[in-house]
Design a protein around this motif. Structure first.
Motif, PDB file in Angstrom:
ATOM      1  N   ASP A   1     -26.670 -80.540  66.008  1.00 17.50           N
ATOM      2  CA  ASP A   1     -27.554 -81.639  66.392  1.00 17.50           C
ATOM      3  C   ASP A   1     -28.297 -81.331  67.689  1.00 17.50           C
TER       4      ASP A   1
ATOM      5  N   ARG B   1     -22.055 -81.396  66.816  1.00 16.57           N
ATOM      6  CA  ARG B   1     -22.799 -81.571  68.069  1.00 16.57           C
ATOM      7  C   ARG B   1     -23.658 -80.354  68.381  1.00 16.57           C
TER       8      ARG B   1
ATOM      9  N   ASN C   1     -28.326 -87.318  60.807  1.00 15.95           N
ATOM     10  CA  ASN C   1     -28.771 -87.757  62.128  1.00 15.95           C
ATOM     11  C   ASN C   1     -30.250 -87.428  62.266  1.00 15.95           C
TER      12      ASN C   1
ATOM     13  N   GLY D   1     -33.156 -87.499  65.761  1.00 18.05           N
ATOM     14  CA  GLY D   1     -33.172 -86.866  67.077  1.00 18.05           C
ATOM     15  C   GLY D   1     -34.024 -85.631  67.175  1.00 18.05           C
TER      16      GLY D   1
ATOM     17  N   SER E   1     -22.795 -84.745  58.906  1.00 17.65           N
ATOM     18  CA  SER E   1     -23.223 -86.115  59.139  1.00 17.65           C
ATOM     19  C   SER E   1     -24.728 -86.178  59.409  1.00 17.65           C
TER      20      SER E   1
END
Length: 258
Positions: free
Chosen positions: A86, A83, A121, A123, A119
């Motif tokens: 990201d 998190r 992602n 964004g 992972s």
């Protein structure tokens, strides 16, 4: 969107970098740290309650003033690493690295294949499509730092094995928790703690891994500089603010009210 990591660039050269821990989740404070001239900030989510949206806005504030944002994550929490990255952090500070397995888990969470298994992602970090995704993966592995915090007696003893496997960009000392680990809580200048820090620095030097010191005094700073250390965390914004507030009041209140 992913930025160039100027701290990592300095580590590969001869420049110095200075940072602060930031525990108050206020974008304005992060901006002030950058405007004051610090090179990086370590946003603390280990000891502070920061929700994901707050964290993203703290990182945006750092980006607005060209301040490199790292995030200290909770111990052994790969989800928190994901998190933070990201959200746009340029590195994670992993607390209480005691074994090589601890570091391997952090690397797996922080880096994309083939170095890890972060992972995938989209964004904000690839700029909502401005950076092609396969190019983002390459650049993220090059820019994002894994910073191991050594703050336990076990971590000091295991450091040769921890560093031998590679993958760590910087080792940050943790004298406070080290003092507790050695049975002398908060005695950060105790001979056992100071010796442990010297051991950590020596192992980092032997393995070609940069070391980040947290000097408590100007003398500490000068000694670490003389030893070749070029990256420093100069405390935490709460402590600096509290001392400044007390000093300001004392200057106006005078000794008669002490």
């Amino acid at each position: 969107m992913l930025r160039h990591n100027t701290v990592k660039e300095r580590l590969s050269g001869s420049g110095e970098s200075y940072g602060l821990f930031c525990s108050i989740p206020s974008p304005a404070l992060v901006e002030m740290i950058g405007c004051a001239g610090y090179d990086f900030v370590v946003l603390d989510t280990e000891h502070s309650l920061v929700d994901p949206q707050q964290l993203e806005n703290l990182i945006r504030a750092a980006e607005a003033v060209d301040l490199v944002a790292f995030v200290r994550v909770p111990e052994a929490d790969p989800g928190a690493i994901l998190r933070a990255l990201d959200a746009g952090a340029l590195g994670v500070v992993v607390p209480h690295v005691r074994t090589r397995a601890d570091l391997d888990a952090a690397i797996r969470a922080a880096r994309y294949a083939p170095e890890g298994m972060r992972s995938l992602n989209g964004g904000r970090v690839p700029g909502f499509g401005r950076i092609e995704l396969t190019e983002y993966v390459r650049r993220a592995n090059a820019e994002i730092m894994v910073i191991a915090m050594v703050e336990d007696a076990e971590g000091v003893d295991e450091l040769p094995a921890i560093l031998a496997g590679g993958g760590v960009d910087l080792v940050l000392e943790g004298a406070a928790d080290l003092s507790q680990s050695y049975g002398v809580p908060w005695q950060t200048r105790h001979p056992m703690v100071r010796e442990a820090l010297q051991r950590v620095h020596a192992e980092c030097k032997a393995h070609g891994v940069p070391f980040c010191a947290i000097p408590r005094t100007r003398e500490d700073h000068e000694q670490w500089q003389a030893a070749g250390v070029r990256t420093f965390v100069l405390g935490e914004e709460r402590g600096l603010a509290a001392r400044a507030l007390r000093t300001h009041l004392d200057q106006h209140r005078g000794p008669t009210h002490a």
